[in-house]
Design an enzyme around this catalytic site. Structure first.
Site, PDB file in Angstrom:
ATOM      1  N   SER A  41     -92.247 -44.217  44.841  1.00  0.00           N
ATOM      2  CA  SER A  41     -91.106 -44.906  45.468  1.00  0.00           C
ATOM      3  C   SER A  41     -90.118 -45.370  44.391  1.00  0.00           C
ATOM      4  O   SER A  41     -89.660 -46.513  44.397  1.00  0.00           O
ATOM      5  CB  SER A  41     -91.574 -46.083  46.333  1.00  0.00           C
ATOM      6  OG  SER A  41     -92.497 -45.653  47.319  1.00  0.00           O
ATOM      7  N   PRO A  42     -89.756 -44.469  43.456  1.00  0.00           N
ATOM      8  CA  PRO A  42     -88.913 -44.876  42.316  1.00  0.00           C
ATOM      9  C   PRO A  42     -87.484 -45.204  42.735  1.00  0.00           C
ATOM     10  O   PRO A  42     -86.765 -45.863  41.989  1.00  0.00           O
ATOM     11  CB  PRO A  42     -88.945 -43.648  41.404  1.00  0.00           C
ATOM     12  CG  PRO A  42     -89.162 -42.496  42.332  1.00  0.00           C
ATOM     13  CD  PRO A  42     -90.077 -43.019  43.403  1.00  0.00           C
ATOM     14  N   LEU A 100     -82.229 -47.362  46.492  1.00  0.00           N
ATOM     15  CA  LEU A 100     -81.491 -47.424  45.227  1.00  0.00           C
ATOM     16  C   LEU A 100     -80.506 -46.259  45.057  1.00  0.00           C
ATOM     17  O   LEU A 100     -79.904 -46.117  44.003  1.00  0.00           O
ATOM     18  CB  LEU A 100     -82.474 -47.453  44.037  1.00  0.00           C
ATOM     19  CG  LEU A 100     -83.294 -48.740  43.908  1.00  0.00           C
ATOM     20  CD1 LEU A 100     -84.342 -48.609  42.793  1.00  0.00           C
ATOM     21  CD2 LEU A 100     -82.388 -49.948  43.635  1.00  0.00           C
ATOM     22  N   THR A 101     -80.353 -45.426  46.079  1.00  0.00           N
ATOM     23  CA  THR A 101     -79.425 -44.302  45.949  1.00  0.00           C
ATOM     24  C   THR A 101     -77.987 -44.726  46.195  1.00  0.00           C
ATOM     25  O   THR A 101     -77.057 -43.985  45.888  1.00  0.00           O
ATOM     26  CB  THR A 101     -79.749 -43.189  46.970  1.00  0.00           C
ATOM     27  OG1 THR A 101     -79.555 -43.718  48.298  1.00  0.00           O
ATOM     28  CG2 THR A 101     -81.181 -42.702  46.821  1.00  0.00           C
ATOM     29  N   GLY A 102     -77.804 -45.914  46.814  1.00  0.00           N
ATOM     30  CA  GLY A 102     -76.456 -46.383  47.111  1.00  0.00           C
ATOM     31  C   GLY A 102     -75.969 -46.001  48.492  1.00  0.00           C
ATOM     32  O   GLY A 102     -74.899 -46.425  48.913  1.00  0.00           O
ATOM     33  N   GLY A 124     -85.361 -44.783  48.923  1.00  0.00           N
ATOM     34  CA  GLY A 124     -83.968 -44.419  49.227  1.00  0.00           C
ATOM     35  C   GLY A 124     -82.986 -45.559  49.014  1.00  0.00           C
ATOM     36  O   GLY A 124     -81.775 -45.338  48.935  1.00  0.00           O
ATOM     37  N   TYR A 146    -100.704 -36.795  53.540  1.00  0.00           N
ATOM     38  CA  TYR A 146     -99.273 -36.687  53.845  1.00  0.00           C
ATOM     39  C   TYR A 146     -99.068 -35.697  54.998  1.00  0.00           C
ATOM     40  O   TYR A 146     -99.356 -34.509  54.874  1.00  0.00           O
ATOM     41  CB  TYR A 146     -98.469 -36.247  52.617  1.00  0.00           C
ATOM     42  CG  TYR A 146     -98.445 -37.278  51.490  1.00  0.00           C
ATOM     43  CD1 TYR A 146     -98.861 -38.594  51.703  1.00  0.00           C
ATOM     44  CD2 TYR A 146     -98.005 -36.948  50.221  1.00  0.00           C
ATOM     45  CE1 TYR A 146     -98.836 -39.532  50.676  1.00  0.00           C
ATOM     46  CE2 TYR A 146     -97.978 -37.880  49.186  1.00  0.00           C
ATOM     47  CZ  TYR A 146     -98.401 -39.172  49.428  1.00  0.00           C
ATOM     48  OH  TYR A 146     -98.374 -40.092  48.409  1.00  0.00           O
TER      49      TYR A 146
HETATM   50  N1  LIG Z   1     -99.811 -43.241  45.710  1.00  0.00           N
HETATM   51  C1  LIG Z   1     -99.235 -43.903  46.677  1.00  0.00           C
HETATM   52  O1  LIG Z   1     -99.819 -44.824  47.275  1.00  0.00           O
HETATM   53  C2  LIG Z   1     -97.828 -43.531  47.070  1.00  0.00           C
HETATM   54  C3  LIG Z   1     -97.074 -44.368  47.923  1.00  0.00           C
HETATM   55  C4  LIG Z   1     -95.751 -43.994  48.216  1.00  0.00           C
HETATM   56  C5  LIG Z   1     -95.224 -42.815  47.678  1.00  0.00           C
HETATM   57  N2  LIG Z   1     -96.003 -42.007  46.875  1.00  0.00           N
HETATM   58  C6  LIG Z   1     -95.452 -40.764  46.255  1.00  0.00           C
HETATM   59  O2  LIG Z   1     -94.205 -41.031  45.649  1.00  0.00           O
HETATM   60  C7  LIG Z   1     -93.213 -40.163  46.189  1.00  0.00           C
HETATM   61  C8  LIG Z   1     -91.866 -40.838  46.200  1.00  0.00           C
HETATM   62  O3  LIG Z   1     -91.895 -42.081  46.897  1.00  0.00           O
HETATM   63  P1  LIG Z   1     -91.158 -42.328  48.271  1.00  0.00           P
HETATM   64  O4  LIG Z   1     -90.931 -41.021  48.920  1.00  0.00           O
HETATM   65  O5  LIG Z   1     -91.927 -43.397  48.970  1.00  0.00           O
HETATM   66  O6  LIG Z   1     -89.785 -43.022  47.873  1.00  0.00           O
HETATM   67  P2  LIG Z   1     -88.511 -42.616  46.997  1.00  0.00           P
HETATM   68  O7  LIG Z   1     -88.787 -41.446  46.173  1.00  0.00           O
HETATM   69  O8  LIG Z   1     -88.073 -43.865  46.335  1.00  0.00           O
HETATM   70  O9  LIG Z   1     -87.437 -42.273  48.141  1.00  0.00           O
HETATM   71  C9  LIG Z   1     -87.424 -41.008  48.723  1.00  0.00           C
HETATM   72  C10 LIG Z   1     -86.390 -40.931  49.838  1.00  0.00           C
HETATM   73  O10 LIG Z   1     -85.128 -41.387  49.416  1.00  0.00           O
HETATM   74  C11 LIG Z   1     -84.078 -40.551  49.921  1.00  0.00           C
HETATM   75  N3  LIG Z   1     -83.492 -39.873  48.747  1.00  0.00           N
HETATM   76  C12 LIG Z   1     -84.146 -39.326  47.684  1.00  0.00           C
HETATM   77  N4  LIG Z   1     -83.293 -38.855  46.775  1.00  0.00           N
HETATM   78  C13 LIG Z   1     -82.068 -39.115  47.235  1.00  0.00           C
HETATM   79  C14 LIG Z   1     -80.761 -38.887  46.739  1.00  0.00           C
HETATM   80  N5  LIG Z   1     -80.557 -38.314  45.549  1.00  0.00           N
HETATM   81  N6  LIG Z   1     -79.702 -39.278  47.495  1.00  0.00           N
HETATM   82  C15 LIG Z   1     -79.885 -39.887  48.681  1.00  0.00           C
HETATM   83  N7  LIG Z   1     -81.102 -40.139  49.208  1.00  0.00           N
HETATM   84  C16 LIG Z   1     -82.188 -39.754  48.503  1.00  0.00           C
HETATM   85  C17 LIG Z   1     -84.768 -39.588  50.878  1.00  0.00           C
HETATM   86  O11 LIG Z   1     -84.902 -40.182  52.180  1.00  0.00           O
HETATM   87  P3  LIG Z   1     -83.680 -40.338  53.228  1.00  0.00           P
HETATM   88  O12 LIG Z   1     -82.746 -39.184  53.012  1.00  0.00           O
HETATM   89  O13 LIG Z   1     -84.345 -40.334  54.563  1.00  0.00           O
HETATM   90  O14 LIG Z   1     -83.083 -41.673  52.908  1.00  0.00           O
HETATM   91  C18 LIG Z   1     -86.158 -39.497  50.281  1.00  0.00           C
HETATM   92  O15 LIG Z   1     -87.135 -39.072  51.190  1.00  0.00           O
HETATM   93  C19 LIG Z   1     -93.760 -39.779  47.569  1.00  0.00           C
HETATM   94  O16 LIG Z   1     -93.159 -38.609  48.078  1.00  0.00           O
HETATM   95  C20 LIG Z   1     -95.224 -39.620  47.252  1.00  0.00           C
HETATM   96  O17 LIG Z   1     -95.450 -38.367  46.628  1.00  0.00           O
HETATM   97  C21 LIG Z   1     -97.264 -42.377  46.564  1.00  0.00           C
END
Ligand SMILES: NC(=O)c1ccc[n+]([C@@H]2O[C@H](COP(=O)([O-])OP(=O)(O)OC[C@H]3O[C@@H](n4cnc5c(N)ncnc54)[C@H](OP(=O)(O)O)[C@@H]3O)[C@@H](O)[C@H]2O)c1
Length: 328
Positions: free
Chosen positions: A215-216, A222-224, A220, A66
């Site tokens: 990516s739960p 699913l935040t709306g 981003g 990362y």
């Molecule tokens: N093992 C693997 O292969 C793998 C792959 C992917 C991810 N991961 C891990 O999983 C974690 C989470 O996944 P992800 O970062 O891909 O996706 P995510 O958690 O679904 O989305 C994160 C992004 O959504 C936005 N966000 C988050 N909370 C919010 C809120 N309350 N209100 C508005 N916007 C919000 C932010 O971006 P913006 O503000 O720019 O929209 C944030 O960076 C990663 O950080 C990593 O640690 C692992």
């Protein structure tokens, strides 16, 4: 009723029902730090860190890749700056077992020591294989993880992006070496329900493996805050469904959030994952996001709303990002 946390198999490490992902911290290519997202700074990250810990989301996930080590370096700075909060944190990082790293034990130990160095710690609570991409068999990978454990560098070991079959296989190889498989980190959300319907979650439950949901929030979506008229910026290859399709899921999240005392779509989306026995690790770039996400803790969706969300959920995409990993 609140959803309980988990103890990592083979350890006394307790993690909460909700963690925090830190891919965006220091990353330029996907999450825009210093590029399209100029609001993302080490200052906003510090606020997200503090707010998450204060709200009980004390489990942080990072990886050597990362931001090419920047995420770990930033976490190291945060840990050193605030020993009181640091003492409450559970730390997970990952080894990228690239196919050409054939001397996998040496490569893993070298990578782990470099991660520990950046994090400024003597050991991590959880060390994960980032994906099933090594050319070496599960016996060699388990042996490498066991060596890291024997040297006291990791408390628990896990994998990521492993199918049910792969999970069983590495679990058995670790068991032969007296080690438990603690976690399997997978893409799991309302935009990718496949791990539940395809039986991976059931396999994890049977083996005592905690599923960590990455990516739960569908990166981003699913935040709306994103929609057909305002799609998410950057690459965001996971769950890259057309926004028309995402908007229908978000509408259901809004309806259920309103019926549950004004919960945000993100809080409902994360609570649904927790109800399935997985630990979501949403990324947070600032205090507001961290606080909102932590608001998924401390309450539970009712059975009718859970069933409605199950109906609204999508099985998931076979995107380029997914094809890189072998999901099942
Ligand atoms: N093992 C693997 O292969 C793998 C792959 C992917 C991810 N991961 C891990 O999983 C974690 C989470 O996944 P992800 O970062 O891909 O996706 P995510 O958690 O679904 O989305 C994160 C992004 O959504 C936005 N966000 C988050 N909370 C919010 C809120 N309350 N209100 C508005 N916007 C919000 C932010 O971006 P913006 O503000 O720019 O929209 C944030 O960076 C990663 O950080 C990593 O640690 C692992």
């Amino acid at each position: 009723m609140t959803i309980q946390g988990h103890v990592l198999a083979g350890t006394e490490v307790a993690i909460p029902a909700l963690g925090v992902g830190t891919w965006a911290w220091g990353d330029r290519s996907t999450w825009g730090m210093g590029t399209y997202d100029t609001a993302l700074t080490e200052g906003t990250i510090r606020e997200a860190w503090d707010a998450s810990i204060d709200a009980g989301a004390t489990f942080f996930d990072t990886a050597e890749v990362y931001g090419e080590g920047e995420s770990e370096r930033i976490i190291g700075t945060l840990l050193a700056a605030d020993p009181q909060r640091a003492a409450r944190v559970q730390l997970a990082t990952k080894f990228m077992p690239l196919p050409w790293k054939l001397g996998v034990q040496g490569a893993l130990l070298d990578a782990l020591k470099a991660s520990l160095d950046r994090l400024g710690v003597a050991s991590v609570d959880l060390y994960q294989l980032h994906g099933p991409i090594s050319l070496r068999g599960h016996a060699a990978l388990a042996e490498a993880l066991a060596a890291a454990h024997q040297q006291g560098l990791v408390k628990a070991v896990g994998v990521s992006n492993y199918s049910a079959k792969e999970t069983r296989s590495i679990h058995a190889q670790l068991q032969k070496r007296g080690l438990a498989l603690a976690t399997n980190q997978i893409e799991f959300s309302l935009l990718r329900r496949g791990p539940e319907t395809g039986g991976l979650l059931a396999t994890c439950a049977e083996l005592g493996v905690v599923p960590l949901a990455y990516s739960p929030l569908g990166q981003g979506r699913l935040t709306g805050k994103y929609s057909v008229g305002n799609p998410p910026p950057g690459k965001r290859n996971f769950s890259a469904h057309p926004m028309e399709v995402v908007d229908a899921v978000v509408a259901e999240l809004r309806r259920i959030g309103e019926a549950n005392g004004g919960k945000a779509p993100s809080q409902v989306a994360l609570n649904w994952i927790m109800a399935k026995g997985a630990v979501p690790i949403p990324g947070a770039k600032n205090r507001a996001q961290a606080e909102e996400n932590a608001g998924a803790l401390g309450w539970e969706i009712g059975a009718d709303d859970l069933a409605a969300l199950d109906r609204a959920a999508l099985p998931g995409l076979r995107s380029l990002a997914n094809r890189f990993w072998q999901h099942g």
